[in-house]
Design a protein around this motif. Structure first.
Motif, PDB file in Angstrom:
ATOM      1  N   GLY A  99      -3.409 -23.516 -31.636  1.00  0.00           N
ATOM      2  CA  GLY A  99      -3.185 -23.848 -33.043  1.00  0.00           C
ATOM      3  C   GLY A  99      -2.769 -22.619 -33.817  1.00  0.00           C
ATOM      4  N   LEU A 100      -1.903 -22.809 -34.828  1.00  0.00           N
ATOM      5  CA  LEU A 100      -1.367 -21.685 -35.590  1.00  0.00           C
ATOM      6  C   LEU A 100      -1.530 -21.923 -37.085  1.00  0.00           C
ATOM      7  N   ASP A 101      -2.138 -20.942 -37.746  1.00  0.00           N
ATOM      8  CA  ASP A 101      -2.256 -20.960 -39.209  1.00  0.00           C
ATOM      9  C   ASP A 101      -1.416 -19.813 -39.757  1.00  0.00           C
ATOM     10  N   PHE A 102      -0.606 -20.090 -40.774  1.00  0.00           N
ATOM     11  CA  PHE A 102       0.307 -19.071 -41.302  1.00  0.00           C
ATOM     12  C   PHE A 102      -0.357 -18.256 -42.413  1.00  0.00           C
ATOM     13  N   GLY A 103      -0.001 -16.995 -42.464  1.00  0.00           N
ATOM     14  CA  GLY A 103      -0.425 -16.108 -43.546  1.00  0.00           C
ATOM     15  C   GLY A 103       0.668 -15.092 -43.777  1.00  0.00           C
ATOM     16  N   TYR A 104       0.407 -14.161 -44.692  1.00  0.00           N
ATOM     17  CA  TYR A 104       1.350 -13.041 -44.820  1.00  0.00           C
ATOM     18  C   TYR A 104       0.683 -11.871 -45.539  1.00  0.00           C
ATOM     19  N   THR A 105       0.750 -11.818 -46.851  1.00  0.00           N
ATOM     20  CA  THR A 105       0.303 -10.614 -47.557  1.00  0.00           C
ATOM     21  C   THR A 105      -1.208 -10.456 -47.550  1.00  0.00           C
ATOM     22  N   ASN A 106      -1.921 -11.444 -48.069  1.00  0.00           N
ATOM     23  CA  ASN A 106      -3.375 -11.334 -48.193  1.00  0.00           C
ATOM     24  C   ASN A 106      -4.129 -11.988 -47.036  1.00  0.00           C
ATOM     25  N   ASP A 107      -3.491 -12.926 -46.364  1.00  0.00           N
ATOM     26  CA  ASP A 107      -4.135 -13.646 -45.268  1.00  0.00           C
ATOM     27  C   ASP A 107      -3.396 -13.395 -43.956  1.00  0.00           C
ATOM     28  N   PRO A 108      -4.122 -13.385 -42.850  1.00  0.00           N
ATOM     29  CA  PRO A 108      -3.460 -13.176 -41.563  1.00  0.00           C
ATOM     30  C   PRO A 108      -2.819 -14.447 -41.034  1.00  0.00           C
ATOM     31  N   SER A 109      -1.808 -14.285 -40.214  1.00  0.00           N
ATOM     32  CA  SER A 109      -1.360 -15.387 -39.369  1.00  0.00           C
ATOM     33  C   SER A 109      -2.306 -15.422 -38.178  1.00  0.00           C
TER      34      SER A 109
ATOM     35  N   ASN B 290      -9.388 -23.403 -23.893  1.00  0.00           N
ATOM     36  CA  ASN B 290      -9.412 -24.480 -22.909  1.00  0.00           C
ATOM     37  C   ASN B 290     -10.603 -25.358 -23.235  1.00  0.00           C
ATOM     38  N   VAL B 291     -10.439 -26.676 -23.041  1.00  0.00           N
ATOM     39  CA  VAL B 291     -11.477 -27.613 -23.446  1.00  0.00           C
ATOM     40  C   VAL B 291     -11.949 -28.440 -22.252  1.00  0.00           C
ATOM     41  N   ASP B 292     -13.231 -28.344 -21.974  1.00  0.00           N
ATOM     42  CA  ASP B 292     -13.894 -29.170 -20.959  1.00  0.00           C
ATOM     43  C   ASP B 292     -14.412 -30.415 -21.673  1.00  0.00           C
ATOM     44  N   LEU B 293     -13.645 -31.488 -21.595  1.00  0.00           N
ATOM     45  CA  LEU B 293     -14.009 -32.698 -22.335  1.00  0.00           C
ATOM     46  C   LEU B 293     -15.249 -33.382 -21.771  1.00  0.00           C
ATOM     47  N   ASN B 294     -15.436 -33.358 -20.455  1.00  0.00           N
ATOM     48  CA  ASN B 294     -16.600 -34.026 -19.854  1.00  0.00           C
ATOM     49  C   ASN B 294     -17.908 -33.423 -20.333  1.00  0.00           C
ATOM     50  N   ASN B 295     -17.951 -32.097 -20.402  1.00  0.00           N
ATOM     51  CA  ASN B 295     -19.183 -31.423 -20.825  1.00  0.00           C
ATOM     52  C   ASN B 295     -19.148 -30.982 -22.280  1.00  0.00           C
ATOM     53  N   LYS B 296     -18.045 -31.324 -22.971  1.00  0.00           N
ATOM     54  CA  LYS B 296     -17.864 -31.020 -24.390  1.00  0.00           C
ATOM     55  C   LYS B 296     -18.096 -29.526 -24.669  1.00  0.00           C
ATOM     56  N   ILE B 297     -17.267 -28.713 -24.021  1.00  0.00           N
ATOM     57  CA  ILE B 297     -17.313 -27.262 -24.203  1.00  0.00           C
ATOM     58  C   ILE B 297     -15.912 -26.759 -24.549  1.00  0.00           C
ATOM     59  N   ILE B 298     -15.818 -25.971 -25.591  1.00  0.00           N
ATOM     60  CA  ILE B 298     -14.576 -25.305 -25.972  1.00  0.00           C
ATOM     61  C   ILE B 298     -14.687 -23.842 -25.560  1.00  0.00           C
ATOM     62  N   TYR B 299     -13.774 -23.374 -24.705  1.00  0.00           N
ATOM     63  CA  TYR B 299     -13.749 -21.980 -24.270  1.00  0.00           C
ATOM     64  C   TYR B 299     -12.647 -21.239 -25.036  1.00  0.00           C
ATOM     65  N   VAL B 300     -13.013 -20.439 -25.994  1.00  0.00           N
ATOM     66  CA  VAL B 300     -12.047 -19.680 -26.785  1.00  0.00           C
ATOM     67  C   VAL B 300     -11.717 -18.404 -26.013  1.00  0.00           C
ATOM     68  N   PHE B 301     -10.465 -18.282 -25.541  1.00  0.00           N
ATOM     69  CA  PHE B 301     -10.145 -17.186 -24.631  1.00  0.00           C
ATOM     70  C   PHE B 301      -9.175 -16.154 -25.189  1.00  0.00           C
ATOM     71  N   ASP B 302      -8.502 -16.448 -26.312  1.00  0.00           N
ATOM     72  CA  ASP B 302      -7.572 -15.463 -26.858  1.00  0.00           C
ATOM     73  C   ASP B 302      -7.295 -15.779 -28.318  1.00  0.00           C
ATOM     74  N   GLU B 303      -6.683 -14.825 -29.011  1.00  0.00           N
ATOM     75  CA  GLU B 303      -6.381 -14.998 -30.430  1.00  0.00           C
ATOM     76  C   GLU B 303      -5.280 -14.047 -30.850  1.00  0.00           C
ATOM     77  N   MET B 304      -4.589 -14.435 -31.899  1.00  0.00           N
ATOM     78  CA  MET B 304      -3.720 -13.519 -32.648  1.00  0.00           C
ATOM     79  C   MET B 304      -4.222 -13.551 -34.074  1.00  0.00           C
ATOM     80  N   TYR B 305      -4.282 -12.394 -34.732  1.00  0.00           N
ATOM     81  CA  TYR B 305      -4.856 -12.335 -36.076  1.00  0.00           C
ATOM     82  C   TYR B 305      -4.275 -11.112 -36.768  1.00  0.00           C
ATOM     83  N   GLU B 306      -3.229 -11.320 -37.560  1.00  0.00           N
ATOM     84  CA  GLU B 306      -2.522 -10.161 -38.107  1.00  0.00           C
ATOM     85  C   GLU B 306      -1.807 -10.523 -39.409  1.00  0.00           C
ATOM     86  N   LYS B 307      -1.882  -9.613 -40.361  1.00  0.00           N
ATOM     87  CA  LYS B 307      -1.204  -9.799 -41.646  1.00  0.00           C
ATOM     88  C   LYS B 307       0.238  -9.294 -41.574  1.00  0.00           C
TER      89      LYS B 307
END
Length: 411
Positions: free
Chosen positions: A257-267, A273-290
């Protein structure tokens, strides 16, 4: 060596006299945004290496990949600010700053490779100074203890050992508060600074804080004055920071998923990856930059290896989505949103356990500060705060098809 005379107060500015002169073991500065804490720490480190001929320094952040564009860049700026660039050499592989006249070094390490942290050695002199930038990211006190123990051994007469922590004070429950700010010890200097001691801000910079003071006084206390944040009413509570095998989770479908930003907020790019059977979300990477243009966002996504992935982006930026498509992000689509989409998305995600890889430091910061808003009487309302929400929004966009079900789309 030719020497130049400078007047340090003109270079450093005001508000950091005690910080600059303290020689005890622990020097901690929490401060608001734009409070000069990181730039002052950088200038001070360059100055000290040149002043103390047997000293070397180690700079730490939680993840190594964040160092080049933060501390390394700040220290190079400090070298230029002091007008001593002809005496320093910068290398990027490995990431080092070398004081040419003596061979003293400033080394850089990330806590994501603990072996490299504990095995640091220097060729000239001793390792005497440690700077931990964005220390709030270090959630486990035992990780700090490991770093503390790495600054050990005797130092020559006139030299001293010191650990400096700089941080934004998002959460009063952080171990740093109890260990350093709630303790009286002559070996500890713990100070709070804010934007008002930064004489280098222009009028438009100051107006950002003045508007915040009026429109969001709770936010102003932390981001403006540098007070500890009081976190109550967390939206997501079933999460934990935990190392996991990135290869092992590939058997589960990936969502972006991507959220846009620029001057005051980061993009912000959310990757899980999502294990639907066991209802687990594994957050493995990110981009976070203004200050990322659409071209730079596409470049970052491509460099991360996700240009061919299906990415659900904020539908409020259709022109940006179209541009990213033209730039090669061919599986990007608009989030559907709709009435009550925020709360419905939150309700769906709350049923999952969220496991966050330690390298996702911005996701950890956001989710541990993302709370329900309050009305003017201080009562919680069924609406999230408009803060710490860039990766939180991106997560909702990414998981939209799961929460709403797949719909046929021409996007």
């Amino acid at each position: 060596m030719k020497t130049d005379k400078i007047y340090l107060p003109d270079i450093v500015g005001k508000g950091y006299g005690s910080f600059w002169n303290f020689k005890g073991r622990y020097r901690i500065c929490k401060g608001s945004r734009a409070s000069k804490k990181s730039t002052t720490a950088a200038i001070n480190m360059i100055y000290r290496i040149m002043e103390y001929k047997s000293s070397n320094a180690l700079v730490i952040r939680k993840t190594y990949r964040t160092l080049k564009d933060s501390c390394f860049a700040q220290l190079k700026w400090a070298i230029n600010r002091l007008g001593v660039d002809r005496y320093w050499k910068a290398t990027e592989n490995p990431l080092e700053l070398i004081y040419i006249p003596t061979g003293q070094k400033i080394l850089f390490r990330g806590l994501d490779d603990p072996l490299k942290v504990t095995s640091v050695t220097v060729e000239v002199g001793v390792l005497s100074f440690l700077w931990i930038e964005e220390a709030y990211e270090i959630l486990r006190e035992e990780d700090f203890d490991m770093l503390d123990e790495s600054i050990r051994g005797e130092v020559p007469d006139g030299l001293f050992k010191q650990i400096t922590l700089t941080l934004n004070p998002w959460n009063e429950k952080h171990w740093i508060k109890k260990r350093f700010f709630d303790t009286v010890d002559s070996d500890i200097l713990a100070i709070t600074t804010n934007y008002m001691c930064n004489e280098y801000l222009d009028e438009s910079d100051r107006k950002v804080f003045e508007r915040m003071k009026i429109n969001n006084p709770k936010r102003y206390k932390v981001a403006g004055l540098g007070d500890w944040g009081v976190v109550e009413g967390l939206i997501y509570e079933n999460f934990e920071e935990k190392e996991f095998d990135l290869e092992a989770i590939r058997k589960y479908k990936a969502y972006f998923g991507l959220d846009f930003g620029y001057t005051n907020d980061p993009s912000a790019l959310f990757c899980a990856n999502v294990d639907l059977n066991n209802k687990i979300i594994y957050v493995f990477d990110e981009m976070y930059e203004k200050a990322l243009s659409n071209e730079k966002i596409a470049e970052r996504i491509t460099d991360m290896g996700y240009s061919k992935e299906k990415i659900t982006a904020d539908s409020a930026e259709p022109k940006s989505i179209d541009r990213l498509y033209e730039l090669g992000i061919r599986h990007i689509k608009r989030a559907r949103k709709g009435k009550d989409s925020i709360n419905n998305g939150i309700d769906y995600i709350q049923d999952f356990k969220i496991i966050i890889h330690p390298k996702c430091v911005n996701f950890i910061t956001e989710i541990s500060n993302y709370t329900w808003d309050e009305d003017k009487f201080g009562n919680r309302i069924n609406k999230p705060i408009d803060d710490f929400n860039h990766l939180m929004d991106a997560m909702r966009y990414a998981l939209e098809d799961l929460s709403k079900g797949n719909l046929f789309s021409f996007n």
